[in-house]
Design a protein around this motif. Structure first.
Motif, short mmCIF file in Angstrom:
data_model
loop_
_atom_site.label_atom_id
_atom_site.label_comp_id
_atom_site.label_asym_id
_atom_site.label_seq_id
_atom_site.Cartn_x
_atom_site.Cartn_y
_atom_site.Cartn_z
N CYS A 1 34.46 27.90 41.36
CA CYS A 1 34.82 28.50 42.65
C CYS A 1 34.06 27.81 43.78
CB CYS A 1 34.58 30.00 42.66
SG CYS A 1 32.86 30.49 42.50
N VAL A 2 34.71 27.74 44.91
CA VAL A 2 34.13 27.16 46.12
C VAL A 2 34.41 28.10 47.27
CG1 VAL A 2 34.21 25.25 47.77
CG2 VAL A 2 34.35 24.78 45.32
N LYS A 3 33.40 28.35 48.08
CA LYS A 3 33.53 29.19 49.26
C LYS A 3 34.67 28.69 50.14
CE LYS A 3 29.80 31.55 51.70
NZ LYS A 3 28.45 31.37 52.24
N PRO A 4 35.58 29.55 50.57
CA PRO A 4 36.73 29.08 51.36
C PRO A 4 36.36 28.21 52.56
CG PRO A 4 37.06 31.36 50.72
CD PRO A 4 35.67 30.99 50.28
N SER A 5 35.28 28.53 53.22
CA SER A 5 34.90 27.77 54.42
C SER A 5 34.42 26.36 54.11
CB SER A 5 33.83 28.53 55.20
OG SER A 5 32.68 28.77 54.40
N TYR A 6 34.21 26.05 52.82
CA TYR A 6 33.71 24.73 52.43
C TYR A 6 34.77 23.92 51.67
CZ TYR A 6 28.89 25.84 53.73
OH TYR A 6 27.74 26.15 54.43
N ARG A 7 35.98 24.42 51.55
CA ARG A 7 36.96 23.75 50.70
C ARG A 7 37.48 22.43 51.28
NH1 ARG A 7 39.96 29.26 48.47
NH2 ARG A 7 38.18 29.90 47.17
N LYS A 8 37.26 22.20 52.54
CA LYS A 8 37.73 20.94 53.15
C LYS A 8 36.91 19.74 52.68
CE LYS A 8 34.84 21.67 57.26
NZ LYS A 8 34.83 21.81 58.74
#
Length: 225
Positions: free
Chosen positions: A118-125
């Protein structure tokens, strides 16, 4: 223990990132990341709890990885070692991961099985999920295992379930005529589908299916089981 330092990019700006083994001090941040990464309708009882995380770092710390970006915890990936028989591939997530507690971790097994990524949504870029996956491939190679394996969610399937089977959906994603948030990501990470498993996970978006996705260790004999 594992530690990888590198840079990710926010457009043209490099930002320092670190992948390392997570530890007890990270537990609360890891739980918060799960809550942000898997919002409803994903079942909240499948988020990590402290007892599960304790088992991860005690039973198989090599398979407990996290990623930090500019010093901030941004994601994690967890695995365990199992003995996988390709001739009998069917299982559920609950069975093969001991419900996320990995009490069935087998140091003498042949396969690193992905419990979670899992990756924090704000860091998915930043492409952190792929970096975590590549790092877990490092673990497979270092331990001399045959493969990395895991059941991928197929959260786009519920939109197509009336018109196609789960197998047809996966085939369409592989052909590129459909895109799935999870399966397409796994394909981009060099994972290959080897089968579709019903009742894999309590996951309404995937209609409770999971797609087994494999990465074979290129340094292992093709015929080794």
């Amino acid at each position: 223990m594992y530690r990888k330092e590198f840079y990710v990019f926010d457009q043209d700006k490099p930002i320092k990132a670190v992948i390392r083994n997570y530890k007890k001090e990270d537990f609360q941040k890891l739980i918060q990341i799960q809550q942000e990464s898997f919002p409803p309708p994903f079942p909240s009882d499948l988020w990590w709890n402290r007892d599960q995380l304790k088992n991860h770092v005690n039973l198989f710390p090599e398979g407990a990885l996290c990623i930090e970006v500019d010093g901030e915890m941004a994601g994690s990936m967890t695995g365990l070692i199992v003995h996988f028989d390709p001739e009998h591939p069917t299982h559920t997530w609950e069975e093969i991961t001991d419900g996320g507690y990995i009490g069935n971790h087998d140091p003498n097994g042949n396969t690193l099985y992905v419990v979670d990524i899992c990756v924090k949504p704000s860091y998915r870029k930043f492409g952190l999920g792929k970096w975590l996956m590549l790092s877990m491939y490092d673990v497979v190679i270092r331990l001399g295992l045959d493969r990395l394996l895991g059941g991928g969610r197929m959260p786009g399937y519920h939109k197509k379930a009336e018109n196609m089977s789960a197998e047809q959906y996966v085939e369409a994603v592989v052909k590129g005529t459909l895109k799935d948030p999870v399966l397409t990501f796994l394909l981009r990470c060099s994972r290959t589908p080897i089968g579709v498993v019903p009742h894999y996970l309590d996951d309404e978006e995937s209609c409770h299916y999971g797609t087994l996705m494999e990465w074979k260790n290129p340094f292992r004999n093709e015929n080794h089981k």
